[in-house]
Structures are given as structure tokens and as C-alpha cells.
Scaffold this active site. Structure first.
Site, PDB file in Angstrom:
ATOM      1  N   ASP A  67     -42.463 -15.689  -8.005  1.00 51.92           N
ATOM      2  CA  ASP A  67     -41.979 -17.028  -7.671  1.00 51.92           C
ATOM      3  C   ASP A  67     -40.666 -17.367  -8.365  1.00 51.92           C
ATOM      4  O   ASP A  67     -40.195 -16.622  -9.227  1.00 51.92           O
ATOM      5  CB  ASP A  67     -43.043 -18.077  -8.044  1.00 51.92           C
ATOM      6  CG  ASP A  67     -43.708 -17.792  -9.393  1.00 51.92           C
ATOM      7  OD1 ASP A  67     -43.003 -17.326 -10.306  1.00 51.92           O
ATOM      8  OD2 ASP A  67     -44.914 -18.051  -9.538  1.00 51.92           O
ATOM      9  N   ASN A 136     -55.130 -25.028 -13.936  1.00 51.19           N
ATOM     10  CA  ASN A 136     -55.721 -25.565 -12.703  1.00 51.19           C
ATOM     11  C   ASN A 136     -56.121 -24.463 -11.722  1.00 51.19           C
ATOM     12  O   ASN A 136     -56.515 -24.740 -10.598  1.00 51.19           O
ATOM     13  CB  ASN A 136     -54.765 -26.553 -12.028  1.00 51.19           C
ATOM     14  CG  ASN A 136     -53.469 -25.889 -11.563  1.00 51.19           C
ATOM     15  OD1 ASN A 136     -53.257 -24.695 -11.749  1.00 51.19           O
ATOM     16  ND2 ASN A 136     -52.590 -26.677 -10.951  1.00 51.19           N
ATOM     17  N   HIS A 138     -54.076 -21.969 -10.577  1.00 50.92           N
ATOM     18  CA  HIS A 138     -53.043 -21.412  -9.702  1.00 50.92           C
ATOM     19  C   HIS A 138     -52.685 -19.991 -10.098  1.00 50.92           C
ATOM     20  O   HIS A 138     -52.753 -19.611 -11.264  1.00 50.92           O
ATOM     21  CB  HIS A 138     -51.802 -22.317  -9.635  1.00 50.92           C
ATOM     22  CG  HIS A 138     -50.907 -22.282 -10.840  1.00 50.92           C
ATOM     23  ND1 HIS A 138     -50.389 -23.412 -11.416  1.00 50.92           N
ATOM     24  CD2 HIS A 138     -50.397 -21.260 -11.577  1.00 50.92           C
ATOM     25  CE1 HIS A 138     -49.611 -23.096 -12.434  1.00 50.92           C
ATOM     26  NE2 HIS A 138     -49.606 -21.787 -12.547  1.00 50.92           N
ATOM     27  N   GLU A 143     -50.904 -23.668  -5.718  1.00 53.20           N
ATOM     28  CA  GLU A 143     -51.621 -24.746  -6.370  1.00 53.20           C
ATOM     29  C   GLU A 143     -52.948 -25.051  -5.665  1.00 53.20           C
ATOM     30  O   GLU A 143     -53.150 -24.673  -4.502  1.00 53.20           O
ATOM     31  CB  GLU A 143     -50.755 -26.014  -6.372  1.00 53.20           C
ATOM     32  CG  GLU A 143     -49.406 -25.858  -7.054  1.00 53.20           C
ATOM     33  CD  GLU A 143     -49.487 -25.850  -8.560  1.00 53.20           C
ATOM     34  OE1 GLU A 143     -50.532 -25.472  -9.126  1.00 53.20           O
ATOM     35  OE2 GLU A 143     -48.493 -26.227  -9.206  1.00 53.20           O
TER      36      GLU A 143
END
Length: 251
Positions: A67, A136, A138, A143
Site C-alpha cells: 500500500d 482493528n 486490517h 479496513e
């Protein structure tokens, strides 16, 4: 899914580096998927040391990063382009034209994402993908959501991700709110995957990843369906793994 519980961050980094180095030794023209963030820094340091000692050669390797922030220029000290060159590429012999990182200043993001996917396919797919994991759940910048995104795409970053990454910027307000990320399908097509996690803040999500329901609400849970995943965690990140007997290997 093989789970290794190690005693420290350094041990996690060494074990991960050994896996990457073994992949390159066995297949010199390997295609590596690489991650950024705080977690893999130690692994990259180990790989640089191994290269400098002559233990591994990257001259035939091709890399694809997971990314990049959007919009953010390569010259920005917080770009993942800058991160990768600072922590790895400046110190090893991967040819420059074999290095692939999403363009954080692409004028046409859709074309950038499509081209990135085609380049991965043209390279023969990813042999070994390195992943971290966010608190979380990811992986990459995929996400929590109501569905899994398939290919490389533009992501709106979760507030928790922005807060977690603010430590790398001068202020939270400077953290980009979007990023270009490989999608779940792209990650899952990698032949092998290693995921690294350290620290107590990752303990809950590691438990959810390996033994919870497979759900886009915890994107990393999809890894339960992959045939060759190695998870390396330190004692703190493994705190909530009460029973390892269900896994192929937990030690």
C-alpha cells in the site's frame, strides 16, 4: 495456519527474516509482497545484515508493496516509498526496476490500481507475502467493512488506523485519510503468507484472526482460508491464544 509464539520482538524479526531469506535462496527470482509500519522494521534490519554478510542475494527478486498513502508524494518522509528505501532498498541489491510501490500521487487512481494488479499478474503472482495487522484487524489497508474488497483499490482509512499511524507524523491532522491498497483477493492469491504481530495491543485481534468468525469486520480473519500461512507473534501478542491445539503448529 502455523503459529509461532516467540519471546521477543527481536526473535520475531529474526525468524521472519529467515523465512524471507530462505524463500529467496530457494527461488532467486522470487516475487515478494512487502509490508510497512513499525512491525517489520526489525525484519528488514535483519535482512540487510544478512545481505551484507553475503548470506542472501536479492538481484533477481521483484517486490510489490501492499500500500501507499494517497495523496502523498514519494519525497514525503512519511510515504511508504521513503520508508522502504530507508529501511531496505537502499541497503540491498534489488534492481530499481524490480521495485513496485503504488503511486501516491497518481492522477487517475483507478488506472493506477488496475495497472498495479496487471503488473503483479505479469510477474507471475506473489510467492511470499509479508503482512502486519492493525488493532482493528486490517491487513494492508483493508479496513473493517461489510464486504471484502477484491483487487487493488482506493481505501478510506478507518479513524482507528489514522490514530494509530499519527505517531509517524507531526500531528494526527497530517495523516492522509486515504490510501491505495492491495485487496483481499490479491493478498490471498500469494502462494505463502507470513504475518507478524507484537505487543499486547495486538492480542485481541490475533485471537479474532485465528479463531473468530471469518468476516470483513475483521479482514485478517480471511487468512483462515489460506493454505500456507505462518503467524509469528511475541508473548504479549499471544496472550489471548488459550488453546493452540486447533492449529497446524503452535510453539
Amino acid at each position: 495456519m502455523r503459529i509461532y509464539v516467540v519471546n521477543s520482538y527481536d526473535e520475531m524479526s529474526k525468524q521472519a527474516a529467515n523465512i524471507v531469506a530462505s524463500q529467496v535462496t530457494l527461488k532467486p527470482n522470487s516475487v515478494l509482497g512487502l509490508a510497512t509500519g513499525g512491525t517489520p522494521v526489525g525484519m528488514y534490519k535483519q535482512l540487510v545484515e544478512m545481505y551484507q554478510k553475503g548470506d542472501v542475494d536479492f538481484k533477481q527478486v521483484t517486490t510489490f508493496n501492499l500500500d501507499e498513502y494517497y495523496p502523498l508524494s514519494r519525497e514525503n518522509a512519511n510515504s511508504y516509498y521513503h520508508y522502504m528505501y530507508t529501511n531496505l532498498f537502499k541497503h540491498i541489491n534489488v534492481p530499481g526496476d524490480h521495485i513496485n510501490i503504488p503511486n501516491g500521487m497518481a492522477k487517475d487512481v483507478i488506472v493506477e490500481c488496475q495497472t498495479y494488479e496487471k503488473n503483479i499478474e505479469s510477474a507471475g503472482g506473489i510467492d511470499l507475502q509479508v503482512l502486519g495487522i492493525g488493532p482493528n484487524g486490517h491487513i494492508g489497508f483493508n479496513e473493517p467493512d461489510v464486504k471484502f474488497e477484491a483487487g487493488t483499490h482506493l481505501v478510506k482509512l478507518d479513524e482507528h488506523t489514522i490514530e494509530a499511524n499519527a505517531r509517524f507524523f507531526d500531528s494526527k491532522e497530517e495523516v492522509p485519510t486515504e490510501a491505495i491498497s492491495m485487496g483481499i483477493r490479491t493478498i490471498m492469491r500469494a502462494k505463502k503468507i507470513i504475518l507478524l504481530a507484537n505487543g499486547e495491543s495486538k492480542a485481541k485481534v490475533i485471537k479474532e484472526m485465528v479463531s473468530g468468525d471469518i468476516s470483513p469486520k475483521v479482514p485478517a480473519s480471511i487468512l483462515q482460508l489460506h493454505g500456507d500461512v505462518t503467524v509469528i507473534v511475541d508473548q504479549e501478542a499471544a496472550k489471548e491464544l488459550k488453546n493452540c491445539s486447533q492449529f497446524a503448529l503452535c510453539m
